[in-house]
Scaffold this motif. Sequence first.
Motif, PDB file in Angstrom:
ATOM      1  N   ALA A  15      -4.299  -2.364  -7.342  1.00  0.00           N
ATOM      2  CA  ALA A  15      -5.129  -1.448  -8.459  1.00  0.00           C
ATOM      3  C   ALA A  15      -6.160  -0.603  -7.578  1.00  0.00           C
ATOM      4  CB  ALA A  15      -6.016  -2.593  -9.076  1.00  0.00           C
ATOM      5  N   ALA A  16      -6.241   0.658  -8.044  1.00  0.00           N
ATOM      6  CA  ALA A  16      -6.888   1.426  -7.404  1.00  0.00           C
ATOM      7  C   ALA A  16      -8.139   1.863  -8.288  1.00  0.00           C
ATOM      8  CB  ALA A  16      -6.262   2.617  -6.799  1.00  0.00           C
ATOM      9  N   SER A  17      -9.404   2.246  -7.670  1.00  0.00           N
ATOM     10  CA  SER A  17     -10.418   2.730  -8.273  1.00  0.00           C
ATOM     11  C   SER A  17     -11.153   3.942  -7.504  1.00  0.00           C
ATOM     12  CB  SER A  17     -11.480   1.547  -8.616  1.00  0.00           C
ATOM     13  OG  SER A  17     -11.912   1.015  -7.275  1.00  0.00           O
ATOM     14  N   GLY A  18     -11.736   4.583  -8.378  1.00  0.00           N
ATOM     15  CA  GLY A  18     -12.511   5.727  -7.718  1.00  0.00           C
ATOM     16  C   GLY A  18     -12.001   7.075  -7.935  1.00  0.00           C
ATOM     17  N   ARG A  19     -11.554   7.813  -6.877  1.00  0.00           N
ATOM     18  CA  ARG A  19     -11.049   9.316  -7.179  1.00  0.00           C
ATOM     19  C   ARG A  19      -9.656   9.164  -7.661  1.00  0.00           C
ATOM     20  NH1 ARG A  19     -11.853  11.543  -1.023  1.00  0.00           N
ATOM     21  NH2 ARG A  19     -11.167  13.372  -2.004  1.00  0.00           N
ATOM     22  N   ALA A  20      -9.316  10.652  -7.944  1.00  0.00           N
ATOM     23  CA  ALA A  20      -8.092  10.879  -8.671  1.00  0.00           C
ATOM     24  C   ALA A  20      -6.727  10.046  -8.231  1.00  0.00           C
ATOM     25  CB  ALA A  20      -8.008  12.420  -8.791  1.00  0.00           C
ATOM     26  N   PHE A  21      -6.537   8.963  -8.884  1.00  0.00           N
ATOM     27  CA  PHE A  21      -5.374   8.132  -8.333  1.00  0.00           C
ATOM     28  C   PHE A  21      -4.212   9.084  -8.363  1.00  0.00           C
ATOM     29  CE2 PHE A  21      -2.865   4.396  -7.372  1.00  0.00           C
ATOM     30  CZ  PHE A  21      -1.838   4.542  -8.310  1.00  0.00           C
ATOM     31  N   SER A  22      -3.863   9.447  -9.204  1.00  0.00           N
ATOM     32  CA  SER A  22      -2.700  10.210  -9.698  1.00  0.00           C
ATOM     33  C   SER A  22      -2.469  11.358  -9.029  1.00  0.00           C
ATOM     34  CB  SER A  22      -2.668  10.497 -11.240  1.00  0.00           C
ATOM     35  OG  SER A  22      -3.584  11.703 -11.612  1.00  0.00           O
ATOM     36  N   SER A  23      -3.237  12.017  -7.985  1.00  0.00           N
ATOM     37  CA  SER A  23      -3.042  12.975  -7.077  1.00  0.00           C
ATOM     38  C   SER A  23      -2.650  12.748  -5.601  1.00  0.00           C
ATOM     39  CB  SER A  23      -4.347  13.645  -7.123  1.00  0.00           C
ATOM     40  OG  SER A  23      -4.788  13.997  -8.270  1.00  0.00           O
ATOM     41  N   TYR A  24      -2.469  11.376  -5.701  1.00  0.00           N
ATOM     42  CA  TYR A  24      -2.142  10.898  -4.221  1.00  0.00           C
ATOM     43  C   TYR A  24      -0.962   9.867  -3.930  1.00  0.00           C
ATOM     44  CZ  TYR A  24      -7.150  12.000  -4.002  1.00  0.00           C
ATOM     45  OH  TYR A  24      -8.359  12.641  -4.221  1.00  0.00           O
ATOM     46  N   ALA A  25      -0.567  10.063  -2.978  1.00  0.00           N
ATOM     47  CA  ALA A  25       0.646   9.270  -2.351  1.00  0.00           C
ATOM     48  C   ALA A  25       0.084   7.701  -2.201  1.00  0.00           C
ATOM     49  CB  ALA A  25       1.432   9.823  -1.102  1.00  0.00           C
ATOM     50  N   MET A  26       0.908   6.865  -2.295  1.00  0.00           N
ATOM     51  CA  MET A  26       0.619   5.467  -2.182  1.00  0.00           C
ATOM     52  C   MET A  26       1.710   4.723  -1.548  1.00  0.00           C
ATOM     53  SD  MET A  26      -2.378   4.967  -3.951  1.00  0.00           S
ATOM     54  CE  MET A  26      -2.721   3.378  -4.141  1.00  0.00           C
ATOM     55  N   GLY A  27       1.475   3.548  -0.779  1.00  0.00           N
ATOM     56  CA  GLY A  27       2.203   2.907  -0.001  1.00  0.00           C
ATOM     57  C   GLY A  27       2.077   1.687   0.006  1.00  0.00           C
ATOM     58  N   TRP A  28       3.012   0.891   1.056  1.00  0.00           N
ATOM     59  CA  TRP A  28       2.732  -0.428   1.272  1.00  0.00           C
ATOM     60  C   TRP A  28       3.198  -0.664   2.880  1.00  0.00           C
ATOM     61  CZ3 TRP A  28       0.781  -4.216  -1.698  1.00  0.00           C
ATOM     62  CH2 TRP A  28       0.757  -3.973  -3.011  1.00  0.00           C
ATOM     63  N   PHE A  29       2.571  -1.422   3.469  1.00  0.00           N
ATOM     64  CA  PHE A  29       2.601  -1.747   4.887  1.00  0.00           C
ATOM     65  C   PHE A  29       2.753  -3.445   4.964  1.00  0.00           C
ATOM     66  CE2 PHE A  29       2.745   2.152   7.633  1.00  0.00           C
ATOM     67  CZ  PHE A  29       2.408   2.917   6.766  1.00  0.00           C
ATOM     68  N   ARG A  30       3.237  -3.955   6.017  1.00  0.00           N
ATOM     69  CA  ARG A  30       3.149  -5.355   6.557  1.00  0.00           C
ATOM     70  C   ARG A  30       2.910  -5.559   7.801  1.00  0.00           C
ATOM     71  NH1 ARG A  30       9.489  -7.216   4.946  1.00  0.00           N
ATOM     72  NH2 ARG A  30      10.218  -6.550   6.710  1.00  0.00           N
ATOM     73  N   GLN A  31       2.208  -6.689   8.039  1.00  0.00           N
ATOM     74  CA  GLN A  31       2.084  -7.223   9.273  1.00  0.00           C
ATOM     75  C   GLN A  31       2.482  -8.669   9.465  1.00  0.00           C
ATOM     76  OE1 GLN A  31      -1.426  -6.154  11.274  1.00  0.00           O
ATOM     77  NE2 GLN A  31      -0.510  -6.352  13.299  1.00  0.00           N
ATOM     78  N   ALA A  32       3.311  -9.076  10.419  1.00  0.00           N
ATOM     79  CA  ALA A  32       3.693 -10.590  10.391  1.00  0.00           C
ATOM     80  C   ALA A  32       2.969 -10.886  11.594  1.00  0.00           C
ATOM     81  CB  ALA A  32       5.045 -10.677  10.704  1.00  0.00           C
ATOM     82  N   PRO A  33       2.702 -12.229  11.761  1.00  0.00           N
ATOM     83  CA  PRO A  33       1.985 -12.765  13.178  1.00  0.00           C
ATOM     84  C   PRO A  33       2.571 -12.383  14.336  1.00  0.00           C
ATOM     85  CG  PRO A  33       2.078 -14.344  11.175  1.00  0.00           C
ATOM     86  CD  PRO A  33       2.991 -13.286  10.968  1.00  0.00           C
ATOM     87  N   GLY A  34       1.866 -11.896  15.105  1.00  0.00           N
ATOM     88  CA  GLY A  34       2.314 -11.561  16.349  1.00  0.00           C
ATOM     89  C   GLY A  34       3.107 -10.263  16.562  1.00  0.00           C
TER      90      GLY A  34
END
Length: 123
Positions: free
Chosen positions: A22-41
């Motif tokens: 969930a995003a709050s603040g500026r114009a969410f619909s104007s921006y690209a969004m993504g997901w990253f992940r980090q596993a231990p080590g």
Amino acid sequence: VQLVESGGGSVQAGGSLRLSCAASGRAFSSYAMGWFRQAPGKEREFVGAINWSGISSEVADPVKGRFTISRDNAKNTVYLQMNSLKPEDTAVYYCVVRFDVRITTSEYEYDVWGQGTQVTVSS
């Protein structure tokens, strides 16, 4: 913009989870969004991204065919549907936003990061 992830947890291999951001603040619909992940080590890696309208998206090869990214601009929320989970999917998953309409796979081009949510897949 502030990002708050939810939906992480523990699941057995073959199971499913849906992450929400969930995003709050500026114009969410104007921006690209993504997901990253980090596993231990391990280094942080790109998982998926979606452009401002939701028409264009991309997911990384290791999750292709299993993960789907989507967004609901009316709810200021981006989702990551994760199916057929594997133990190697275990990681902290981060939601990101880029102050641009286009997607990118580079972590350095995203402007705001969420706090992360843990996903643990047991065999």
